[in-house]
Design a protein around this motif. Structure first.
Motif, PDB file in Angstrom:
ATOM      1  N   PHE A 100      -1.568  14.059 -11.154  1.00  0.00           N
ATOM      2  CA  PHE A 100      -0.679  12.949 -11.695  1.00  0.00           C
ATOM      3  C   PHE A 100      -0.067  12.005 -10.510  1.00  0.00           C
ATOM      4  CE2 PHE A 100       2.978  10.790 -13.454  1.00  0.00           C
ATOM      5  CZ  PHE A 100       2.070   9.830 -14.399  1.00  0.00           C
ATOM      6  N   VAL A 101       0.730  12.770  -9.876  1.00  0.00           N
ATOM      7  CA  VAL A 101       1.477  12.386  -8.793  1.00  0.00           C
ATOM      8  C   VAL A 101       0.753  11.881  -7.792  1.00  0.00           C
ATOM      9  CG1 VAL A 101       3.503  12.672  -7.177  1.00  0.00           C
ATOM     10  CG2 VAL A 101       3.627  13.493  -9.519  1.00  0.00           C
ATOM     11  N   SER A 102      -0.386  12.505  -7.462  1.00  0.00           N
ATOM     12  CA  SER A 102      -1.075  12.147  -6.131  1.00  0.00           C
ATOM     13  C   SER A 102      -1.837  10.735  -6.459  1.00  0.00           C
ATOM     14  CB  SER A 102      -1.837  13.302  -5.529  1.00  0.00           C
ATOM     15  OG  SER A 102      -2.709  13.666  -6.469  1.00  0.00           O
ATOM     16  N   ALA A 103      -2.310  10.596  -7.810  1.00  0.00           N
ATOM     17  CA  ALA A 103      -2.922   9.471  -8.279  1.00  0.00           C
ATOM     18  C   ALA A 103      -1.876   8.309  -8.538  1.00  0.00           C
ATOM     19  CB  ALA A 103      -3.569   9.774  -9.549  1.00  0.00           C
ATOM     20  N   ARG A 104      -0.554   8.607  -8.666  1.00  0.00           N
ATOM     21  CA  ARG A 104       0.200   7.581  -8.716  1.00  0.00           C
ATOM     22  C   ARG A 104       0.930   7.203  -7.530  1.00  0.00           C
ATOM     23  NH1 ARG A 104      -1.610   5.274 -13.423  1.00  0.00           N
ATOM     24  NH2 ARG A 104       0.348   4.320 -13.873  1.00  0.00           N
ATOM     25  N   LEU A 105       1.180   7.866  -6.734  1.00  0.00           N
ATOM     26  CA  LEU A 105       1.845   7.624  -5.555  1.00  0.00           C
ATOM     27  C   LEU A 105       1.696   6.477  -4.548  1.00  0.00           C
ATOM     28  CD1 LEU A 105       4.516   8.734  -4.442  1.00  0.00           C
ATOM     29  CD2 LEU A 105       3.289  10.453  -3.273  1.00  0.00           C
ATOM     30  N   PRO A 106       0.136   6.243  -4.406  1.00  0.00           N
ATOM     31  CA  PRO A 106      -0.207   5.160  -3.800  1.00  0.00           C
ATOM     32  C   PRO A 106      -0.008   3.899  -4.377  1.00  0.00           C
ATOM     33  CG  PRO A 106      -2.120   6.982  -3.973  1.00  0.00           C
ATOM     34  CD  PRO A 106      -1.038   7.194  -4.845  1.00  0.00           C
ATOM     35  N   HIS A 107       0.397   3.628  -5.505  1.00  0.00           N
ATOM     36  CA  HIS A 107       0.667   2.528  -6.360  1.00  0.00           C
ATOM     37  C   HIS A 107       1.704   1.906  -5.555  1.00  0.00           C
ATOM     38  CE1 HIS A 107      -2.321   2.554  -9.441  1.00  0.00           C
ATOM     39  NE2 HIS A 107      -1.862   3.772  -9.831  1.00  0.00           N
ATOM     40  N   PHE A 108       2.757   2.946  -4.970  1.00  0.00           N
ATOM     41  CA  PHE A 108       3.826   2.294  -4.275  1.00  0.00           C
ATOM     42  C   PHE A 108       3.526   1.376  -3.055  1.00  0.00           C
ATOM     43  CE2 PHE A 108       7.250   2.607  -0.976  1.00  0.00           C
ATOM     44  CZ  PHE A 108       8.282   2.521  -1.594  1.00  0.00           C
ATOM     45  N   ILE A 109       2.602   1.826  -2.169  1.00  0.00           N
ATOM     46  CA  ILE A 109       2.094   1.049  -1.175  1.00  0.00           C
ATOM     47  C   ILE A 109       1.366  -0.419  -1.827  1.00  0.00           C
ATOM     48  CG2 ILE A 109       0.484   0.785   0.831  1.00  0.00           C
ATOM     49  CD1 ILE A 109       0.652   4.164   0.812  1.00  0.00           C
ATOM     50  N   GLU A 110       0.694  -0.316  -2.755  1.00  0.00           N
ATOM     51  CA  GLU A 110       0.168  -1.580  -3.191  1.00  0.00           C
ATOM     52  C   GLU A 110       1.275  -2.480  -3.805  1.00  0.00           C
ATOM     53  OE1 GLU A 110      -2.374  -0.364  -6.544  1.00  0.00           O
ATOM     54  OE2 GLU A 110      -3.541   1.005  -5.117  1.00  0.00           O
ATOM     55  N   ILE A 111       2.238  -1.938  -4.514  1.00  0.00           N
ATOM     56  CA  ILE A 111       3.407  -2.922  -4.891  1.00  0.00           C
ATOM     57  C   ILE A 111       4.323  -3.199  -3.889  1.00  0.00           C
ATOM     58  CG2 ILE A 111       5.273  -2.759  -6.474  1.00  0.00           C
ATOM     59  CD1 ILE A 111       3.623  -0.477  -8.112  1.00  0.00           C
ATOM     60  N   ASP A 112       4.357  -2.655  -2.862  1.00  0.00           N
ATOM     61  CA  ASP A 112       5.287  -2.814  -1.690  1.00  0.00           C
ATOM     62  C   ASP A 112       4.472  -4.243  -0.880  1.00  0.00           C
ATOM     63  OD1 ASP A 112       7.250  -3.071   0.468  1.00  0.00           O
ATOM     64  OD2 ASP A 112       6.683  -1.353   1.348  1.00  0.00           O
ATOM     65  N   THR A 113       4.415  -5.188  -1.340  1.00  0.00           N
ATOM     66  CA  THR A 113       3.743  -6.261  -0.866  1.00  0.00           C
ATOM     67  C   THR A 113       4.551  -7.041   0.496  1.00  0.00           C
ATOM     68  OG1 THR A 113       5.008  -8.087  -2.305  1.00  0.00           O
ATOM     69  CG2 THR A 113       2.845  -7.227  -2.862  1.00  0.00           C
TER      70      THR A 113
END
Length: 134
Positions: A100-113
């Motif tokens: 769960f965490v490893s799938a969701r953690l990359p969202h941080f990079i996407e959101i950090d525009t």
């Protein structure tokens, strides 16, 4: 005996209310979630705060407390929707905390525009609006 039945009924009502609320993305309060995630209250979410929030979400979603998220638990707890089968790398039909965490953690990079290694409220709101529309 009657008292334990009341507690069971109350527990079921709470569980149903939680699941119904979790499925209502339009009612999701992005600002409140941001404030809960921003542990040091500096107006930004750093990666460690984001990670902690993911772990909290995992344990909140694990309704049966078996250490895994089933597809219904996953769907009920995530705001940014994803295909469960894509996240379930093991193919077991359930997600470990690590999956769960490893799938969701990359969202941080996407959101950090703005690529400053932290998330502003504006970035989180934009991501929520963009993702919930899909």
């Amino acid at each position: 005996m009657k008292r334990s039945g009341t507690f069971v009924a109350f527990g079921l009502v709470l569980a149903v209310a939680f699941l119904a609320r979790a499925q209502q993305a339009p009612g999701y309060d992005v600002k409140a979630a941001f404030d809960q995630t921003d542990q040091n209250h500096d107006g930004a979410i750093e990666i460690d705060e984001y990670f902690d929030r993911l772990v909290d979400i995992f344990f909140l979603g694990d309704v049966d407390k078996d250490g895994y998220l089933t597809e219904p638990e996953f769907v009920a707890v995530v705001v940014i929707k994803e295909d469960f089968t894509q996240v379930d790398k093991s193919g077991e039909g359930k997600l470990s905390r690590e999956e769960f965490v490893s799938a969701r953690l990359p969202h941080f990079i996407e959101i950090d525009t703005d690529k400053n290694s932290s998330l502003s409220l504006a970035e989180v709101q934009a991501a929520f609006v963009g993702r919930s529309a899909k």
